[in-house]
Scaffold this motif. Structure first.
Motif, PDB file in Angstrom:
ATOM      1  N   GLY A  78       0.800  -1.213   0.000  1.00  0.00           N
ATOM      2  CA  GLY A  78       0.000   0.000   0.000  1.00  0.00           C
ATOM      3  C   GLY A  78       0.830   1.257   0.000  1.00  0.00           C
ATOM      4  O   GLY A  78       0.336   2.324  -0.310  1.00  0.00           O
ATOM      5  N   SER A  79       2.088   1.183   0.375  1.00  0.00           N
ATOM      6  CA  SER A  79       2.915   2.372   0.485  1.00  0.00           C
ATOM      7  C   SER A  79       3.606   2.682  -0.823  1.00  0.00           C
ATOM      8  O   SER A  79       3.644   1.890  -1.747  1.00  0.00           O
ATOM      9  N   ALA A  80       4.221   3.849  -0.892  1.00  0.00           N
ATOM     10  CA  ALA A  80       4.958   4.251  -2.090  1.00  0.00           C
ATOM     11  C   ALA A  80       6.162   3.379  -2.313  1.00  0.00           C
ATOM     12  O   ALA A  80       6.676   3.298  -3.420  1.00  0.00           O
ATOM     13  N   GLN A  81       6.631   2.692  -1.296  1.00  0.00           N
ATOM     14  CA  GLN A  81       7.802   1.854  -1.443  1.00  0.00           C
ATOM     15  C   GLN A  81       7.506   0.612  -2.262  1.00  0.00           C
ATOM     16  O   GLN A  81       8.418  -0.121  -2.626  1.00  0.00           O
ATOM     17  N   ALA A  82       6.263   0.351  -2.566  1.00  0.00           N
ATOM     18  CA  ALA A  82       5.897  -0.797  -3.404  1.00  0.00           C
ATOM     19  C   ALA A  82       5.428  -0.320  -4.763  1.00  0.00           C
ATOM     20  O   ALA A  82       4.453  -0.790  -5.302  1.00  0.00           O
ATOM     21  N   ALA A  83       6.146   0.599  -5.358  1.00  0.00           N
ATOM     22  CA  ALA A  83       5.697   1.218  -6.600  1.00  0.00           C
ATOM     23  C   ALA A  83       5.792   0.310  -7.809  1.00  0.00           C
ATOM     24  O   ALA A  83       5.323   0.651  -8.861  1.00  0.00           O
ATOM     25  N   ASP A  84       6.388  -0.878  -7.664  1.00  0.00           N
ATOM     26  CA  ASP A  84       6.464  -1.795  -8.791  1.00  0.00           C
ATOM     27  C   ASP A  84       5.095  -2.415  -9.044  1.00  0.00           C
ATOM     28  O   ASP A  84       4.221  -2.394  -8.202  1.00  0.00           O
ATOM     29  N   THR A  85       4.949  -2.989 -10.256  1.00  0.00           N
ATOM     30  CA  THR A  85       3.697  -3.655 -10.614  1.00  0.00           C
ATOM     31  C   THR A  85       3.380  -4.748  -9.612  1.00  0.00           C
ATOM     32  O   THR A  85       4.220  -5.519  -9.231  1.00  0.00           O
ATOM     33  N   SER A  86       2.127  -4.851  -9.194  1.00  0.00           N
ATOM     34  CA  SER A  86       1.734  -5.873  -8.224  1.00  0.00           C
ATOM     35  C   SER A  86       1.691  -7.234  -8.879  1.00  0.00           C
ATOM     36  O   SER A  86       1.690  -7.362 -10.094  1.00  0.00           O
ATOM     37  N   PHE A  87       1.610  -8.244  -8.061  1.00  0.00           N
ATOM     38  CA  PHE A  87       1.561  -9.618  -8.558  1.00  0.00           C
ATOM     39  C   PHE A  87       0.319  -9.827  -9.409  1.00  0.00           C
ATOM     40  O   PHE A  87       0.339 -10.598 -10.349  1.00  0.00           O
ATOM     41  N   GLU A  88      -0.743  -9.146  -9.088  1.00  0.00           N
ATOM     42  CA  GLU A  88      -1.989  -9.339  -9.821  1.00  0.00           C
ATOM     43  C   GLU A  88      -1.986  -8.615 -11.160  1.00  0.00           C
ATOM     44  O   GLU A  88      -2.843  -8.852 -11.990  1.00  0.00           O
ATOM     45  N   ALA A  89      -1.053  -7.725 -11.382  1.00  0.00           N
ATOM     46  CA  ALA A  89      -1.077  -6.925 -12.607  1.00  0.00           C
ATOM     47  C   ALA A  89       0.121  -7.248 -13.477  1.00  0.00           C
ATOM     48  O   ALA A  89       1.187  -6.725 -13.308  1.00  0.00           O
ATOM     49  N   GLY A  90      -0.090  -8.135 -14.425  1.00  0.00           N
ATOM     50  CA  GLY A  90       0.972  -8.439 -15.368  1.00  0.00           C
ATOM     51  C   GLY A  90       2.070  -9.309 -14.818  1.00  0.00           C
ATOM     52  O   GLY A  90       3.126  -9.427 -15.422  1.00  0.00           O
ATOM     53  N   ALA A  91       1.867  -9.946 -13.674  1.00  0.00           N
ATOM     54  CA  ALA A  91       2.924 -10.760 -13.093  1.00  0.00           C
ATOM     55  C   ALA A  91       3.246 -11.976 -13.929  1.00  0.00           C
ATOM     56  O   ALA A  91       4.328 -12.523 -13.848  1.00  0.00           O
ATOM     57  N   ALA A  92       2.293 -12.411 -14.753  1.00  0.00           N
ATOM     58  CA  ALA A  92       2.543 -13.592 -15.574  1.00  0.00           C
ATOM     59  C   ALA A  92       3.243 -13.252 -16.871  1.00  0.00           C
ATOM     60  O   ALA A  92       3.609 -14.129 -17.620  1.00  0.00           O
ATOM     61  N   ILE A 145       8.140  12.662  -6.877  1.00  0.00           N
ATOM     62  CA  ILE A 145       6.708  12.385  -7.001  1.00  0.00           C
ATOM     63  C   ILE A 145       6.348  11.192  -6.132  1.00  0.00           C
ATOM     64  O   ILE A 145       5.306  11.156  -5.467  1.00  0.00           O
ATOM     65  N   THR A 146       7.221  10.183  -6.141  1.00  0.00           N
ATOM     66  CA  THR A 146       6.979   8.975  -5.349  1.00  0.00           C
ATOM     67  C   THR A 146       7.302   9.196  -3.877  1.00  0.00           C
ATOM     68  O   THR A 146       6.607   8.677  -3.000  1.00  0.00           O
ATOM     69  N   TYR A 147       8.349   9.966  -3.608  1.00  0.00           N
ATOM     70  CA  TYR A 147       8.788  10.222  -2.233  1.00  0.00           C
ATOM     71  C   TYR A 147       8.840  11.740  -2.007  1.00  0.00           C
ATOM     72  O   TYR A 147       9.891  12.370  -2.146  1.00  0.00           O
ATOM     73  N   PRO A 148       7.710  12.359  -1.681  1.00  0.00           N
ATOM     74  CA  PRO A 148       7.652  13.818  -1.551  1.00  0.00           C
ATOM     75  C   PRO A 148       8.609  14.388  -0.506  1.00  0.00           C
ATOM     76  O   PRO A 148       9.032  15.545  -0.626  1.00  0.00           O
ATOM     77  N   ASN A 149       8.947  13.599   0.502  1.00  0.00           N
ATOM     78  CA  ASN A 149       9.820  14.094   1.571  1.00  0.00           C
ATOM     79  C   ASN A 149      11.294  13.779   1.338  1.00  0.00           C
ATOM     80  O   ASN A 149      12.126  13.982   2.225  1.00  0.00           O
ATOM     81  N   LEU A 150      11.618  13.288   0.169  1.00  0.00           N
ATOM     82  CA  LEU A 150      12.998  12.935  -0.138  1.00  0.00           C
ATOM     83  C   LEU A 150      13.902  14.163  -0.116  1.00  0.00           C
ATOM     84  O   LEU A 150      13.554  15.216  -0.653  1.00  0.00           O
ATOM     85  N   THR A 151      15.059  14.024   0.512  1.00  0.00           N
ATOM     86  CA  THR A 151      16.086  15.061   0.445  1.00  0.00           C
ATOM     87  C   THR A 151      17.345  14.455  -0.166  1.00  0.00           C
ATOM     88  O   THR A 151      17.705  13.313   0.125  1.00  0.00           O
ATOM     89  N   LEU A 152      17.978  15.225  -1.028  1.00  0.00           N
ATOM     90  CA  LEU A 152      19.188  14.775  -1.703  1.00  0.00           C
ATOM     91  C   LEU A 152      20.329  15.733  -1.415  1.00  0.00           C
ATOM     92  O   LEU A 152      20.133  16.953  -1.363  1.00  0.00           O
ATOM     93  N   PRO A 153      21.552  15.209  -1.233  1.00  0.00           N
ATOM     94  CA  PRO A 153      22.714  16.090  -1.064  1.00  0.00           C
ATOM     95  C   PRO A 153      22.875  16.994  -2.285  1.00  0.00           C
ATOM     96  O   PRO A 153      22.478  16.648  -3.403  1.00  0.00           O
ATOM     97  N   GLN A 154      23.448  18.144  -2.089  1.00  0.00           N
ATOM     98  CA  GLN A 154      23.626  19.078  -3.195  1.00  0.00           C
ATOM     99  C   GLN A 154      24.535  18.494  -4.271  1.00  0.00           C
ATOM    100  O   GLN A 154      24.317  18.700  -5.464  1.00  0.00           O
ATOM    101  N   ASP A 155      25.525  17.749  -3.851  1.00  0.00           N
ATOM    102  CA  ASP A 155      26.463  17.132  -4.782  1.00  0.00           C
ATOM    103  C   ASP A 155      25.910  15.774  -5.223  1.00  0.00           C
ATOM    104  O   ASP A 155      25.802  14.845  -4.424  1.00  0.00           O
ATOM    105  N   THR A 181      11.007  -0.545  -7.365  1.00  0.00           N
ATOM    106  CA  THR A 181      10.444   0.779  -7.600  1.00  0.00           C
ATOM    107  C   THR A 181      11.238   1.515  -8.675  1.00  0.00           C
ATOM    108  O   THR A 181      10.666   2.160  -9.565  1.00  0.00           O
ATOM    109  N   LEU A 182      12.558   1.410  -8.611  1.00  0.00           N
ATOM    110  CA  LEU A 182      13.396   2.045  -9.631  1.00  0.00           C
ATOM    111  C   LEU A 182      13.091   1.461 -11.005  1.00  0.00           C
ATOM    112  O   LEU A 182      13.040   2.191 -12.001  1.00  0.00           O
ATOM    113  N   ARG A 183      12.870   0.164 -11.058  1.00  0.00           N
ATOM    114  CA  ARG A 183      12.539  -0.472 -12.334  1.00  0.00           C
ATOM    115  C   ARG A 183      11.270   0.131 -12.926  1.00  0.00           C
ATOM    116  O   ARG A 183      11.194   0.435 -14.117  1.00  0.00           O
TER     117      ARG A 183
END
Length: 379
Positions: free
Chosen positions: A37-51, A273-283, A313-315
């Protein structure tokens, strides 16, 4: 570049040690259920195209054209034809051999009624190259039949008026007999058609079951030496979808290793978009931290700035061929290093073909990839 070398070195070392042990065991199988249910599971679910084997992530346009999953065989990717919705007939199976059971199939925007075994011919033709070994095609036929029975019992909410659809992003790819023939060389049409017909007829009625129910028979094109468990990719532990060894090699799989580059702006936009609270180093050279490996020794998540991001999720976000991926900043852009093709769960098709070349039959192949399943006729 250093991170890519470490990634490949760790996978090769792990495969040598693990395969020596796992070759003494019989192995495991695959279905998965709900996406996290969370954004950390952004990959396609088992029920959607898993086959689906040659599935293209919905977000593939976010990546380089070089990352778009296009198998290097003329008879591999036929999902586009199956989505055209043309009411063409698929009738290569003799009537006496076809199952009396029928199902409704959403082909494009039209619902068609098909005989189960006739429908399966179009699935096997769309999902596995006809150049593969006969026993690999037989295994694919049983897996496709099993997935179809599973979907007939649990229709997708995406198409309430049909048991199954021909969109590989939802169910299984499918191609009509006439369209499939057009995609093959004229000199090979008879040979290839006969191989697929043989796969359907020789396995007629056979399916895989776990606790007397047809399994969610997920499959993919090529693993990174070992398959992934359903829990690793979809967040749900499934007894028959465990991680097992897979014998395909980089010499056998086109584009076994692939590299995808993404601009700084596109990378940041997609992640935030997936992780609104994400912070990244300047470099940007400090964006990527520790790579977390799963129990199979494959990349499972990467620390990116303040967030640990699953490779699945990256995939999905960047249209990568596989979740077996590491990443780095190369000084100008983000570079992903990817191994294998597909979600990695269940049967590896190139692995199945390699096993068939070793003399394994279809049922031995399936019992290797799907843990604890029984294979018998459903009627």
């Amino acid at each position: 570049m250093k991170q890519r070398n470490l990634h490949r070195s760790s996978i090769l070392t792990f495969h040598f040690l693990r395969n020596a042990f796992l070759l003494t065991l019989s192995v495991f199988f695959l279905p998965a259920l709900l996406l996290l249910g969370s954004a950390q599971a952004a990959d396609t679910s088992f029920e959607a195209g898993a086959a689906s084997s040659w599935e293209t992530p919905a977000s593939s346009d976010a990546a380089d054209a070089s990352a778009s999953p296009q198998p290097d065989t003329s008879e591999t990717d036929t999902s586009a034809a199956s989505k055209q919705g043309k009411p063409t007939t698929n009738a290569p199976i003799p009537a006496a051999a076809a199952s009396a059971q029928t199902l409704t199939v959403l082909v494009g925007d039209k619902v068609q009624t098909m005989g189960l075994e006739d429908y399966l011919w179009g699935v096997v033709a769309a999902e596995m190259p006809a150049t593969f070994e006969q026993e690999a095609l037989n295994a694919q036929a049983i897996a496709a039949r099993t997935y179809t029975l599973y979907r007939m019992a649990s229709p997708s909410p995406n198409h309430s008026k049909a048991s199954i659809c021909t969109d590989s992003g939802c169910c299984q790819a499918w191609v009509s007999y006439s369209d499939r023939l057009k995609g093959w060389e004229k000199s090979k049409r008879s040979e290839y058609s006969k191989k697929i017909t043989t796969a359907i007829q020789k396995t007629q009625g056979l399916a895989m079951f776990y606790q007397d129910k047809p399994i969610m028979a997920a499959f993919h094109a090529a693993s990174a030496g070992v398959t992934k468990s359903a829990k690793t990719v979809w967040g749900k532990d499934v007894p028959y979808l465990q991680s097992v060894s897979s014998p395909e090699t980089k010499q056998q799989v086109p584009k076994y290793y692939s590299v995808v580059t993404v601009s700084k702006a596109k990378f940041c936009e997609a992640l935030r978009i997936t992780y609104p609270n994400l912070t990244l180093p300047q470099d940007p050279s400090n964006w990527f931290g520790k790579v977390i490996y799963d129990g199979s020794g494959l990349p499972h998540a990467i620390r990116i700035g303040s967030q640990t991001v699953p490779t699945a999720t990256l995939r999905t976000l960047f249209g990568l061929r596989s979740p077996s991926v590491t990443a780095e900043w190369d000084g100008k852009q983000v570079r992903f290093y990817v191994t294998g093709y597909g979600h990695g769960v269940g049967m590896s098709q190139y692995g199945a073909n390699a096993m068939a070349k070793q003399g394994k039959n279809a049922q031995q192949i399936l019992r290797h990839y799907y843990t604890g399943v029984k294979i018998h006729k459903f009627q």
